[in-house]
Motif scaffolding. Sequence first.
Motif, PDB file in Angstrom:
ATOM      1  N   ASP A 312       0.808  -1.218   0.000  1.00 38.06           N
ATOM      2  CA  ASP A 312       0.000   0.000   0.000  1.00 38.06           C
ATOM      3  C   ASP A 312       0.843   1.270   0.000  1.00 38.06           C
ATOM      4  O   ASP A 312       0.299   2.378   0.040  1.00 38.06           O
ATOM      5  N   GLY A 313       2.173   1.114   0.015  1.00 36.38           N
ATOM      6  CA  GLY A 313       3.048   2.272  -0.035  1.00 36.38           C
ATOM      7  C   GLY A 313       3.283   2.948   1.292  1.00 36.38           C
ATOM      8  O   GLY A 313       3.816   4.058   1.347  1.00 36.38           O
ATOM      9  N   VAL A 314       2.904   2.296   2.396  1.00 37.89           N
ATOM     10  CA  VAL A 314       3.079   2.894   3.714  1.00 37.89           C
ATOM     11  C   VAL A 314       4.400   2.452   4.342  1.00 37.89           C
ATOM     12  O   VAL A 314       5.094   3.247   4.956  1.00 37.89           O
ATOM     13  N   PHE A 315       4.778   1.190   4.181  1.00 40.37           N
ATOM     14  CA  PHE A 315       6.101   0.716   4.566  1.00 40.37           C
ATOM     15  C   PHE A 315       7.003   0.792   3.326  1.00 40.37           C
ATOM     16  O   PHE A 315       6.508   0.868   2.204  1.00 40.37           O
ATOM     17  N   PRO A 316       8.320   0.795   3.514  1.00 40.69           N
ATOM     18  CA  PRO A 316       9.235   0.810   2.365  1.00 40.69           C
ATOM     19  C   PRO A 316       8.931  -0.320   1.379  1.00 40.69           C
ATOM     20  O   PRO A 316       8.553  -1.429   1.769  1.00 40.69           O
ATOM     21  N   ASP A 317       9.130  -0.049   0.086  1.00 44.17           N
ATOM     22  CA  ASP A 317       8.773  -0.996  -0.980  1.00 44.17           C
ATOM     23  C   ASP A 317       9.436  -2.355  -0.821  1.00 44.17           C
ATOM     24  O   ASP A 317       8.844  -3.385  -1.171  1.00 44.17           O
ATOM     25  N   ARG A 318      10.647  -2.373  -0.316  1.00 44.74           N
ATOM     26  CA  ARG A 318      11.376  -3.641  -0.245  1.00 44.74           C
ATOM     27  C   ARG A 318      10.699  -4.666   0.659  1.00 44.74           C
ATOM     28  O   ARG A 318      10.940  -5.858   0.542  1.00 44.74           O
TER      29      ARG A 318
END
Length: 466
Positions: A312-318
């Motif tokens: 959802d783009g709230v935590f880092p993408d990795r």
Amino acid sequence: MKQKQLGLFSLMAAVVGTIVGGAAFNLPSDMAAAAGSGPVILAWVITGLGMLALAMVFRNLSLRKRELSGGIYSYARAGFGPFIGFSSAWGYWIASILGIVAFVTLFFQTLRFFSPLFGQGDNLPSLVGGIAFVLFFHWLVARGIKEAAIINIMTTVAKLIPILIFLIIVAAAFKRDVFMADLWGSGSFSWQSVGQQVKDTMLVTLWAFVGIEGAIVLSGRAKRAKDVGVATIVGLLGTLAIYLLISVLSTGILSQAELAALPEPSMAYVLKAIVGPWGAVLIVIGLLVSISGGMLSWYLVTVEIPYVAAQDGVFPDRFAQVNRQGTPMVSLWWSTGITLLFTGLVYVSASTYQKVYSMASVAILIPYLLSALYQVKLALVGETYLKDGRRTRDLLIGALATGYSLWTLYAAGLTYLLMVSVVYAVGMVLYLWVRRGQEQSMRKWDWIVAGIIVVAALVALGGGMV
């Protein structure tokens, strides 16, 4: 893209596996330390109604908002914006890790039954053993979510067998006069005394049910969306019956004072009082199996939270990266790393199992409360209720779940709230880093909430609570 791997029994095992961990095996002494027989029953009735309301909230939201496959994190974000959603995900993630640490601590405390090597679970052998224990479950989950879920079904069944044997034997040996002797705890009945006793049990009963949302968190991997709600409700009702019977039947075997003085796991010593040493051995082995199954269930849930938040783009993408088996490996490595860090801190600070699980319970109450509030919000504005007559019913359920969450936060006390605020304050640093350069990353109310969290964290740190 997530693989739809989990059927009804896997989801039910996730619920029961996360709920029935170590707490069940120490209920006789934990409950007796705070309350007599009557208040114990009232405490379970209140907790049962509150948790049933929360379970119905989770079930309803999983059906009405099927696109929100991240469970309680997704509900907070959809209802109250990215910052509150992130805080819910972060708090729930850390709470889950604390739950794993509590299992590790209890596991090695339990091993002292067989050997004095591990002391109270807070010495060097326990630390080394705890690290190996955590790394084993890391390896197990890395092999694949579906494979881990199958093993979880097996351990869930295995842990229930000694509990059922305990209930049968204790029911047969139940003494009505022993049960009635400590009915209201302090002799004569008074509402003030009963109310205080019930209040003092709230963190115990809450911890016993933490994990009710296990199927919700894994809903994105469910083969059928309807199985998520069924698994949650069935898991709750079955577990409530088991907990109530363990707590009440034990008060008909030993007095309140005797139960409160029992070492961990107190179920073992209750059964030992009836059938002798073999009963204690049976329960201790059951507890070790239960903790192992609970660890696996918690690991499955824990690694899923940052994975969904990253999508959802709230935590880092990795954190959304997976291996060939579909396991979120970056999330798994971070979860394991923080778990090992906390395990070391428990060793250094000599924190008890009760202290760790109390912090985990309070931290997880915030996401529970936000989910209940989201249910209330949906019912009030009428979203998803255009041609549905259940709006009033769902509003009442959401209000009951909200009231229970607030009451339990009050019962937990200010100290644990302040301690948990430090966890949430640390998370804000990650949120601001992830959202750097984005417009309107924080709204006015977000800053107010953030300010309250920071002030509470500073008070906790200044008071030496952490």
